[in-house]
Scaffold this motif. Structure first.
Motif, mmCIF file in Angstrom:
data_model
loop_
_atom_site.group_PDB
_atom_site.id
_atom_site.type_symbol
_atom_site.label_atom_id
_atom_site.label_comp_id
_atom_site.label_asym_id
_atom_site.label_seq_id
_atom_site.Cartn_x
_atom_site.Cartn_y
_atom_site.Cartn_z
ATOM 1 N N GLN A 28 0.830 -1.199 0.000
ATOM 2 C CA GLN A 28 0.000 0.000 0.000
ATOM 3 C C GLN A 28 0.870 1.257 0.000
ATOM 4 O OE1 GLN A 28 -3.396 0.011 -0.346
ATOM 5 N NE2 GLN A 28 -3.060 -2.180 -0.682
ATOM 6 N N VAL A 29 0.460 2.247 -0.752
ATOM 7 C CA VAL A 29 1.269 3.453 -0.927
ATOM 8 C C VAL A 29 1.481 4.171 0.398
ATOM 9 C CG1 VAL A 29 1.373 5.701 -2.086
ATOM 10 C CG2 VAL A 29 0.522 3.706 -3.313
ATOM 11 N N ASP A 30 0.498 4.107 1.289
ATOM 12 C CA ASP A 30 0.602 4.803 2.568
ATOM 13 C C ASP A 30 1.063 3.897 3.708
ATOM 14 O OD1 ASP A 30 -1.647 3.229 2.685
ATOM 15 O OD2 ASP A 30 -2.985 4.798 3.424
ATOM 16 N N ALA A 31 1.698 2.790 3.391
ATOM 17 C CA ALA A 31 2.193 1.873 4.423
ATOM 18 C C ALA A 31 3.196 2.582 5.330
ATOM 19 C CB ALA A 31 2.851 0.656 3.784
ATOM 20 N N PRO B 214 0.011 -5.891 -10.823
ATOM 21 C CA PRO B 214 -1.121 -6.555 -10.175
ATOM 22 C C PRO B 214 -1.810 -5.580 -9.217
ATOM 23 C CG PRO B 214 0.951 -7.784 -9.900
ATOM 24 C CD PRO B 214 1.296 -6.429 -10.388
ATOM 25 N N PRO B 215 -3.038 -5.860 -8.824
ATOM 26 C CA PRO B 215 -3.721 -4.972 -7.877
ATOM 27 C C PRO B 215 -3.095 -5.040 -6.491
ATOM 28 C CG PRO B 215 -5.045 -6.927 -8.305
ATOM 29 C CD PRO B 215 -3.909 -6.974 -9.265
ATOM 30 N N ARG B 216 -3.095 -3.906 -5.793
ATOM 31 C CA ARG B 216 -2.650 -3.865 -4.403
ATOM 32 C C ARG B 216 -3.853 -4.176 -3.516
ATOM 33 N NH1 ARG B 216 0.071 1.330 -5.915
ATOM 34 N NH2 ARG B 216 2.303 0.898 -6.155
ATOM 35 N N GLN B 217 -4.103 -5.431 -3.251
ATOM 36 C CA GLN B 217 -5.258 -5.786 -2.450
ATOM 37 C C GLN B 217 -4.978 -7.034 -1.624
ATOM 38 O OE1 GLN B 217 -8.204 -6.326 -5.545
ATOM 39 N NE2 GLN B 217 -7.796 -8.511 -5.716
ATOM 40 N N GLY B 218 -5.558 -7.072 -0.418
ATOM 41 C CA GLY B 218 -5.417 -8.237 0.445
ATOM 42 C C GLY B 218 -3.976 -8.521 0.801
ATOM 43 N N ARG B 219 -3.642 -9.783 0.809
ATOM 44 C CA ARG B 219 -2.274 -10.218 1.101
ATOM 45 C C ARG B 219 -1.529 -10.481 -0.198
ATOM 46 N NH1 ARG B 219 -4.327 -14.587 5.641
ATOM 47 N NH2 ARG B 219 -4.696 -13.072 7.324
ATOM 48 N N THR B 220 -0.344 -9.916 -0.290
ATOM 49 C CA THR B 220 0.500 -10.124 -1.459
ATOM 50 C C THR B 220 1.850 -10.667 -1.002
ATOM 51 O OG1 THR B 220 1.213 -7.799 -1.362
ATOM 52 C CG2 THR B 220 -0.625 -8.351 -2.847
ATOM 53 N N VAL B 221 2.499 -11.431 -1.869
ATOM 54 C CA VAL B 221 3.756 -12.088 -1.535
ATOM 55 C C VAL B 221 4.768 -11.846 -2.631
ATOM 56 C CG1 VAL B 221 4.889 -14.351 -1.248
ATOM 57 C CG2 VAL B 221 2.681 -13.908 -0.148
ATOM 58 N N PHE B 222 5.995 -11.564 -2.231
ATOM 59 C CA PHE B 222 7.125 -11.576 -3.165
ATOM 60 C C PHE B 222 8.156 -12.572 -2.656
ATOM 61 C CE2 PHE B 222 11.392 -9.749 -4.365
ATOM 62 C CZ PHE B 222 11.365 -10.235 -5.666
ATOM 63 N N LYS B 223 8.477 -13.562 -3.481
ATOM 64 C CA LYS B 223 9.486 -14.558 -3.149
ATOM 65 C C LYS B 223 10.657 -14.410 -4.110
ATOM 66 C CE LYS B 223 11.933 -17.828 -1.750
ATOM 67 N NZ LYS B 223 12.693 -17.652 -0.501
ATOM 68 N N SER B 224 11.835 -14.187 -3.553
ATOM 69 C CA SER B 224 13.027 -13.991 -4.364
ATOM 70 C C SER B 224 14.090 -15.028 -4.035
ATOM 71 C CB SER B 224 13.600 -12.589 -4.136
ATOM 72 O OG SER B 224 14.820 -12.428 -4.829
ATOM 73 N N VAL B 225 14.685 -15.589 -5.083
ATOM 74 C CA VAL B 225 15.888 -16.411 -4.909
ATOM 75 C C VAL B 225 17.085 -15.752 -5.574
ATOM 76 C CG1 VAL B 225 14.661 -18.599 -4.641
ATOM 77 C CG2 VAL B 225 15.295 -17.833 -6.932
ATOM 78 N N GLY B 226 16.831 -14.660 -6.291
ATOM 79 C CA GLY B 226 17.912 -13.899 -6.913
ATOM 80 C C GLY B 226 18.241 -14.373 -8.320
ATOM 81 N N VAL B 227 18.515 -13.419 -9.211
ATOM 82 C CA VAL B 227 18.951 -13.729 -10.574
ATOM 83 C C VAL B 227 20.148 -12.861 -10.917
ATOM 84 C CG1 VAL B 227 16.667 -14.472 -11.341
ATOM 85 C CG2 VAL B 227 17.308 -12.071 -11.578
ATOM 86 N N GLY B 228 20.913 -13.315 -11.901
ATOM 87 C CA GLY B 228 22.149 -12.630 -12.248
ATOM 88 C C GLY B 228 21.964 -11.212 -12.737
ATOM 89 N N ALA B 229 20.775 -10.904 -13.271
ATOM 90 C CA ALA B 229 20.537 -9.541 -13.748
ATOM 91 C C ALA B 229 20.631 -8.517 -12.620
ATOM 92 C CB ALA B 229 19.154 -9.466 -14.410
#
Length: 303
Positions: A117-120, A276-291
């Motif tokens: 959320q923008v106001d987090a 994607p919409p900013r709604q409810g619970r969202t998840v970001f899972k990162s393992v990392g990439v060379g870029a």
């Protein structure tokens, strides 16, 4: 003809590429990745993840990066790495540990900017290891955070990290904690940066609307996030689908159990163009990439 080699220490990396610059650089790199402008060979993994070799080649500029990482979770620091960047007649060798924590924080900043959320204003950090501080720096670079709770198994380490970051960010209040459930009950953003083999919390302990970043688990045997969070999240964002399916314990478990299907995984690069919409619970899972490593090394090479 190649010029002289530029050698940069951890202090040089931090001085030349502040977090806000790193977030912008990594965001641009994921746009380039989505456009098909990177060649990313499969990473080489040795000793059950004790040694990793990652590389990336940026086709438009003809520049490339190679990173060698040694990981020993029972040592301090747990991550030791070296980055080599070459192109346009230049060569650069830099401390890879600082680049790794910086670019990992930066991609969390990109994902948080996209989904939180923008106001987090409230952030909970779970973990007090080498990656922890840059998670906070990245979120504070993209959101107006006023309260940060730092949660760890050791009260002393949580307090020490809270004190360190309070000096760096005097406008925010930092509170140490050893209770994950209490720390996540009323928060806007969560960053998980641990080497846990089992989920750190249950989805029932979370607020109805929260963005969760998870960067600590990098082996199929590790899981920071519970299956029921992935099942109920409105968006499950990953840095790269192929990498997540191979290395993320949470994603592998969710796919194998039928909780998620591969098309449910939203890749970060394309999502920057179609958010994607900013709604409810969202998840970001990162393992990392060379870029990501390329992005920071290219920024260093420009300075």
């Amino acid at each position: 003809m190649l010029g002289p080699v530029k050698v940069l220490s951890a202090e040089d990396v931090r001085r030349l590429v502040p977090m806000s610059t790193a977030v912008d650089a990594v965001r641009d790199a994921f746009r380039e990745l989505a456009a098909g402008n990177f060649v990313l060979p499969p990473r080489q993994i040795f000793g059950d993840g004790a040694v990793l070799v990652m590389s990336a080649y940026h086709t438009p500029t003809g520049t490339a990066v190679v990173k060698k990482i040694g990981i020993a979770l029972d040592q301090v620091p747990a991550i030791r790495a070296t980055v080599i960047w070459t192109g346009n007649g230049e060569q650069l060798v830099a401390d890879g540990s600082s680049i790794t924590t910086l670019r990992t924080g930066a991609v969390v900043g990109v994902a948080t900017d996209l989904l939180a959320q923008v106001d987090a204003t409230r952030l909970t950090l779970i973990g007090t290891g080498a990656q922890a501080a840059d998670q906070v720096r990245a979120v504070l670079a993209v959101r107006p955070i006023t309260h940060v709770t730092i949660t760890g198994r050791s009260a002393d380490r949580a307090t020490a990290l809270a004190d360190q970051l309070a000096t760096e960010f005097p406008e925010a209040k930092f509170t140490p904690s050893t209770s994950i459930d209490e720390a996540i009950a009323d928060t806007d953003i969560i960053c998980c940066a641990t080497s846990s083999a089992t989920p750190l919390f249950d989805a029932d302990a979370l607020p109805a609307a929260v963005h969760v970043n998870a960067i600590g688990a990098f082996r199929p045997t590790m899981r920071e996030l519970p299956r029921n969070l992935l099942a109920t999240a409105s968006t499950v964002l990953v840095d790269q689908r192929e990498a997540a399916l191979e290395e993320s314990g949470e994603v592998i478990d969710a796919i194998n159990s039928g909780t998620l299907q591969e098309p449910d995984l939203v890749e970060l690069g394309p999502a920057l163009s179609t958010p994607p919409p900013r709604q409810g619970r969202t998840v970001f899972k990162s393992v990392g990439v060379g870029a990501q490593d390329w992005a920071i090394a290219a920024a260093l090479a420009r300075d």
